[in-house]
Design a protein around this motif. Structure first.
Motif, mmCIF file in Angstrom:
data_model
loop_
_atom_site.group_PDB
_atom_site.id
_atom_site.type_symbol
_atom_site.label_atom_id
_atom_site.label_comp_id
_atom_site.label_asym_id
_atom_site.label_seq_id
_atom_site.Cartn_x
_atom_site.Cartn_y
_atom_site.Cartn_z
ATOM 1 N N ASN A 362 0.867 -1.163 0.020
ATOM 2 C CA ASN A 362 0.049 -0.117 -0.118
ATOM 3 C C ASN A 362 0.834 1.413 -0.070
ATOM 4 N N GLN A 363 1.918 1.222 0.769
ATOM 5 C CA GLN A 363 2.843 2.325 0.668
ATOM 6 C C GLN A 363 3.509 2.426 -0.561
ATOM 7 N N ALA A 364 4.065 1.756 -1.071
ATOM 8 C CA ALA A 364 4.580 1.726 -2.472
ATOM 9 C C ALA A 364 3.769 2.274 -3.519
ATOM 10 N N LEU A 365 2.444 1.654 -3.580
ATOM 11 C CA LEU A 365 1.726 2.104 -4.585
ATOM 12 C C LEU A 365 0.806 3.512 -4.447
ATOM 13 N N SER A 366 0.939 3.783 -2.955
ATOM 14 C CA SER A 366 0.182 5.125 -2.602
ATOM 15 C C SER A 366 1.298 6.328 -3.035
ATOM 16 N N VAL A 367 2.678 5.935 -2.903
ATOM 17 C CA VAL A 367 3.911 6.808 -3.221
ATOM 18 C C VAL A 367 3.573 7.286 -4.842
ATOM 19 N N LYS A 368 3.434 5.957 -5.442
ATOM 20 C CA LYS A 368 3.152 6.329 -7.009
ATOM 21 C C LYS A 368 2.105 7.006 -7.514
ATOM 22 N N HIS A 369 0.970 6.994 -6.436
ATOM 23 C CA HIS A 369 -0.399 7.507 -6.761
ATOM 24 C C HIS A 369 0.006 9.052 -6.408
ATOM 25 N N ILE A 370 0.663 9.475 -5.422
ATOM 26 C CA ILE A 370 1.038 10.728 -5.142
ATOM 27 C C ILE A 370 1.658 11.556 -6.236
ATOM 28 N N VAL A 371 2.728 10.867 -6.616
ATOM 29 C CA VAL A 371 3.596 11.308 -7.869
ATOM 30 C C VAL A 371 2.872 11.685 -9.022
ATOM 31 N N GLU A 372 1.971 10.589 -9.280
ATOM 32 C CA GLU A 372 1.226 10.765 -10.605
ATOM 33 C C GLU A 372 0.012 11.824 -10.504
ATOM 34 N N ASN A 373 -0.506 12.019 -9.105
ATOM 35 C CA ASN A 373 -1.687 12.889 -9.158
ATOM 36 C C ASN A 373 -1.498 14.090 -8.395
ATOM 37 N N HIS A 374 -0.446 14.419 -7.840
ATOM 38 C CA HIS A 374 -0.260 15.376 -6.731
ATOM 39 C C HIS A 374 -0.886 16.735 -7.077
ATOM 40 N N LYS A 375 -0.808 17.127 -8.376
ATOM 41 C CA LYS A 375 -1.478 18.288 -8.893
ATOM 42 C C LYS A 375 -3.011 18.497 -8.798
ATOM 43 N N LYS A 376 -3.563 17.308 -8.471
ATOM 44 C CA LYS A 376 -4.937 17.165 -8.493
ATOM 45 C C LYS A 376 -5.458 17.315 -6.945
ATOM 46 N N LEU A 377 -4.504 16.867 -6.136
ATOM 47 C CA LEU A 377 -4.782 16.621 -4.685
ATOM 48 C C LEU A 377 -4.901 17.964 -3.920
ATOM 49 N N LYS A 378 -5.645 17.986 -2.863
ATOM 50 C CA LYS A 378 -5.920 19.160 -2.064
ATOM 51 C C LYS A 378 -4.931 18.872 -0.747
ATOM 52 N N ASN A 379 -4.922 19.756 0.161
ATOM 53 C CA ASN A 379 -4.316 19.537 1.474
ATOM 54 C C ASN A 379 -5.029 18.877 2.482
#
Length: 422
Positions: A362-379
């Protein structure tokens, strides 16, 4: 002898061979993470990404670090608890080129100095187990915020801290609550904490659990696991809870449920797993039996009020490694394990690799998700995406050789229709 060099702080680099052997043993029991590592090696989704990981420095964590590196990440690792570092693992990682800053038994000053050293990587992603890196960045190093895409939090205590920050508008980058993924919380917290906590207690004391009155303070997923395993070892389990729903669940699960004052009179062994402060304190110590044993499996060493106990004691002795004896004025002795810190990591090896396989997947795939989607994520604090959680569960089942049923088209239609009744 502690070794300080530019790229690492470890107890003894000569322990690297032993650590590498143990890391390899754990790797063989983490098939899901191995699969993700192979995928990452091919696709390099983290190429050029700087990651700081403030986690328990264990053999399982070493395999997560290796997976992130396989994806192209630059990683700096520091401990998330002063007693949770396995020095041979830290040495092996340092020998392999990881920027690791962790020694078992570091004091509070060294602990935060090591976090500061790891932060020099200028992270794009933060991994926390207790939210200390996030807290340090927000309070002391706001200059790093502009380069951070997001973070992950591994434990209940940290998620509580971060949700409080988000509610106050103080959280300055998005965080994924890896702890709350079902393939983490329901398995790592329950089966991992349950087994490793008792392992730590037995390692430290060698007491017989059968026939003992074991008081489990807190009945979240960790408390459920500890209570289940203690019952399996023949203990008479008492649960202390503040939540009516959880207390009712514990009663329905067959455990005695009572308040802390009543439990203090009956317990032989006390295990705290609440994530809250001072759940065992002066009024409870006054009621305990002679030679009661007290320990904690929550993240921070705040659940047992050791300041209260120290003031009550006329003498304090270390009777064996990780066991402190507090002798009270009336002659009663209360034993505290591992300074009130995480007993499963201070006195044992922490969670087994089979459950950390899911947590760190979960950690590894979540890091990947953050890298790929961080511009769309809110704080905000986000749940692990359901697709990731389900993927981890599916991969784990496959590695266990388990197949599950599939819905037929008729069943899918029935479940999605409101008009098909009796």
């Amino acid at each position: 002898m502690v070794i300080f060099v530019k790229d690492y702080v470890v107890k003894d680099i000569k322990m690297a061979k032993q650590g590498a052997e143990r890391i390899e043993w754990a790797r063989r029991h983490m098939p899901v993470l191995n699969y993700i590592k192979e995928e990452f090696q091919k696709t390099k989704p983290l190429k050029g990404v700087n990651v700081i990981a403030c986690l328990h420095v264990t053999v399982e964590t070493a395999n997560l670090i290796s997976t992130l590196q396989a994806g192209g990440a630059n990683v700096a690792l520091t401990a998330s608890n002063p007693l949770s570092t396995q020095d041979d693992v830290a040495a092996a990682l340092a020998k392999g080129g990881v920027k690791v800053y962790a020694i078992r038994g570091e004091n509070e000053k060294q602990y935060y100095e090591n976090i500061e050293s790891a932060l020099k990587i200028k992270p794009n992603v933060t991994l926390d187990d207790g939210a200390d890196v996030i807290a340090t960045v927000h309070s002391k190093h706001p200059e790093y915020l502009k380069g951070i895409y997001g973070g992950c939090e591994e434990t209940t205590t940290g998620v509580i801290r971060l949700r409080a920050m988000a509610a106050d508008g103080a959280l300055k980058y998005p965080v994924i609550a890896v702890n709350d993924a079902e393939t983490k919380m329901m398995f790592d917290n329950r089966y991992g904490t349950g087994q490793s906590t008792l392992h730590g207690i037995i390692n430290a004391t060698n007491i017989l659990l059968a026939g003992k009155n074991v008081v489990v303070v807190g009945y979240g997923w960790c408390g459920r696991g500890v209570a289940m395993r203690a019952k399996g070892m023949g203990s008479n389990v008492i649960v202390v809870e503040v939540s009516p729903r959880k207390a009712l669940e514990a009663a329905m699960d067959g455990f005695r449920v009572m308040d802390m004052k009543q439990a203090a009179k009956e317990g032989d062994l006390f295990i705290t797993v609440t994530g809250d402060v001072s759940v065992i304190r002066k009024e409870h110590f006054k009621l305990m039996k002679d030679q009661a044993i007290v320990c904690n499996s929550g993240h921070f060493n705040v659940e047992i009020d050791l300041e209260d106990l120290g003031k009550m004691a006329k003498k304090v002795n270390e009777v064996k490694t990780d066991v402190m004896e507090y002798v009270l004025d009336d002659g009663r002795r209360i034993y505290v394990l591992a300074e009130g810190r995480l007993v499963n990591l201070a006195c044992a090896f922490g969670h087994p690799p089979e459950v950390m396989d899911m947590s760190f997947a979960n950690q590894a795939l979540s890091v990947k998700h953050i890298v790929e989607n961080h511009k769309k994520l809110k704080n905000e604090v986000y749940k692990v995406p359901e697709a990731i959680d389900n993927r981890v569960a599916k991969m784990k089942l496959e590695t266990m050789g388990i197949s599950i049923e599939k819905l037929t088209k008729e069943q899918e239609k029935y479940l999605s229709s409101w008009s098909m009744g009796t």
